[in-house]
Design an enzyme around this catalytic site. Structure first.
Site, PDB file in Angstrom:
ATOM      1  N   TRP A  35      39.896  45.309  36.633  1.00 50.80           N
ATOM      2  CA  TRP A  35      38.665  44.606  37.019  1.00 50.80           C
ATOM      3  C   TRP A  35      37.924  45.340  38.117  1.00 50.80           C
ATOM      4  CZ3 TRP A  35      36.980  41.794  33.392  1.00 50.80           C
ATOM      5  CH2 TRP A  35      37.835  41.002  32.607  1.00 50.80           C
ATOM      6  N   ASP A  69      36.721  40.127  44.996  1.00 53.17           N
ATOM      7  CA  ASP A  69      36.813  39.425  43.712  1.00 53.17           C
ATOM      8  C   ASP A  69      38.126  38.653  43.739  1.00 53.17           C
ATOM      9  OD1 ASP A  69      37.160  38.580  41.117  1.00 53.17           O
ATOM     10  OD2 ASP A  69      37.034  40.569  40.195  1.00 53.17           O
ATOM     11  N   LYS A  76      40.193  30.493  35.980  1.00 58.64           N
ATOM     12  CA  LYS A  76      41.603  30.734  36.276  1.00 58.64           C
ATOM     13  C   LYS A  76      42.173  29.673  37.218  1.00 58.64           C
ATOM     14  CE  LYS A  76      40.794  35.193  34.671  1.00 58.64           C
ATOM     15  NZ  LYS A  76      39.849  36.279  34.851  1.00 58.64           N
TER      16      LYS A  76
HETATM   17  C1  LIG Z   1      39.033  37.278  34.647  1.00 61.06           C
HETATM   18  C2  LIG Z   1      38.602  38.173  35.725  1.00 61.06           C
HETATM   19  C3  LIG Z   1      37.316  38.731  35.756  1.00 61.06           C
HETATM   20  C4  LIG Z   1      36.306  38.530  34.649  1.00 61.06           C
HETATM   21  O1  LIG Z   1      35.805  37.261  34.657  1.00 61.06           O
HETATM   22  P1  LIG Z   1      34.624  36.835  33.643  1.00 61.06           P
HETATM   23  O2  LIG Z   1      34.361  35.447  34.084  1.00 61.06           O
HETATM   24  O3  LIG Z   1      35.181  36.947  32.265  1.00 61.06           O
HETATM   25  O4  LIG Z   1      33.482  37.747  33.857  1.00 61.06           O
HETATM   26  C5  LIG Z   1      36.979  39.524  36.832  1.00 61.06           C
HETATM   27  N1  LIG Z   1      37.841  39.766  37.824  1.00 61.06           N
HETATM   28  C6  LIG Z   1      39.100  39.261  37.818  1.00 61.06           C
HETATM   29  C7  LIG Z   1      40.015  39.554  38.944  1.00 61.06           C
HETATM   30  C8  LIG Z   1      39.515  38.448  36.765  1.00 61.06           C
HETATM   31  O5  LIG Z   1      40.750  37.946  36.769  1.00 61.06           O
END
Ligand SMILES: *Cc1c(COP(=O)(O)O)cnc(C)c1O
Length: 355
Positions: free
Chosen positions: A100, A167, A191
């Protein structure tokens, strides 16, 4: 009985599903569905206000931090962050510690220069780089707090001479942190916070408004702040599911209480993995994620057998990410300890059979 170890979208509390279902049929005894009320009604304004207030309370945010619910998933933040913080010719510093983060780096390059201060790509992102220096002339430092795919996690907040951006999609609200040390935090909801379709963004308003490019309104954090996350129609239902999950988290005793349970869950599974030689945890011990446990098997030929056994016993979502292989067990806030107990019993049983 199903045990849901999905990596995202993932398990949410059963009470949240019940309340969300009820709200689709009859929201707060209005005779209307949550799906058919105007977002500018007091009915929905109350939802948004309470969700924002709960985020501030659960994360103990100071008055400089603004809470936004935005569209587009965490992947939109990969470019919205540099768009708002990086003028052309300026540099954003990035830690390259997983799939990511790599995507965030790629998007940032569209808007400015990127200085990758350290990378763990050399070992397939199986550890978190350490001992790097964050350049003081960078506009910000960006990292991924939990690497959902590879199963590593930052266990302390780096000291940064520049604004800190993280993030936190896969570990937000899972453990107590000084969230006020961050100038920008973003997390896709699917999540740990709620349903897919909305993004939680927490931003220190002091760092905004400094970039010299023109921003489309929908990309401008300042406009979203001025409009209370209602610059356009917000993802009403997804925000409502966040509210229900945040209420649930508060009822559990908040972040500190859920952290204790999360620690128990991850200790149980890592101790089990370490005690059973058939299984092979794949990341550096000190960087193990408490949210996504990634492992493989000493004998790869047994992987299918274990997967079949898990399937038979109602264990869902433990197959590893397609780029990593093996297994990934996600332990998000709403996953009960009893699910981890059931899985570890199954692991012991399997190990005995294949000793
Ligand atoms: C799942 C995830 C993403 C992507 O998220 P989207 O909502 O599908 O854009 C980005 N960063 C991390 C750390 C993730 O776990």
């Amino acid at each position: 009985m199903v045990h849901n170890f999905n990596a995202g979208p993932s398990v949410l509390p059963k009470t949240v599903f019940e309340q969300a279902s009820q709200a689709i049929l009859n929201f707060n005894n209005t005779g209307l569905s949550i799906l058919e009320i105007g977002h500018r009604t007091s009915l929905f304004q109350n939802v948004m206000d309470e969700a924002i207030a709960l985020v501030k309370e659960l994360m103990q945010l100071d008055s400089n931090r603004e809470v936004l619910f935005l569209h587009g998933g965490a992947s939109t933040q990969f470019f919205q962050v540099p768009m708002n913080l990086l003028s052309e010719g300026e540099t954003g510093a990035y830690l390259d510690c997983g799939t990511w983060g790599t995507k965030a780096i790629k998007e940032a390059k569209v808007f400015g220069n990127v200085d990758v201060v350290a990378s763990s790509k050399d070992k397939n992102y199986s550890y978190i780089p350490k001992g790097y220096t964050i350049p003081a002339q960078a506009k910000y430092f960006h990292y991924t707090s939990n690497n959902t795919i590879e199963g590593t996690q930052m266990h302390s907040i780096p000291d940064s001479p520049v604004p800190l951006v993280a993030d936190m999609s896969s570990d937000i609200l899972s453990a107590v942190l000084d969230f006020n040390r961050f100038d920008l935090i973003y997390a896709g909801a699917q999540k740990n916070i709620g349903a897919a379709g909305v993004n939680l963004v927490i931003v220190n308003k002091e760092i905004l408004g400094k970039v010299n490019r023109k921003l489309p309104s929908m990309m401008d954090y300042q406009q979203h702040i001025a409009n209370g996350s209602m610059l356009n129609t917000p993802p009403v239902f997804a925000v409502y599911v966040c509210l229900l999950t945040l209420r649930w988290l508060k009822e559990q005793g908040g972040v500190a209480a859920i952290e204790k349970i999360n620690n128990k869950k991850s200790e149980l599974i890592y101790n089990t993995l370490d005690s059973l030689p058939v299984f092979k945890p794949t990341v550096a011990k000190e960087d193990r994620s408490k949210m996504n446990v990634v492992f493989s098997m000493e004998n790869p030929e047994l992987e299918k057998d274990f997967l079949d056994l898990c399937k038979k016993e109602g264990m869902v979502g433990i197959k590893g990410h397609r780029t990593v292989g093996g297994f990934r067990v996600s332990l998000y806030n709403a996953l009960p300890l009893s699910s981890v107990e059931a899985l570890t019993e199954l692991m012991k049983h399997f190990a005995l059979q294949h000793a």
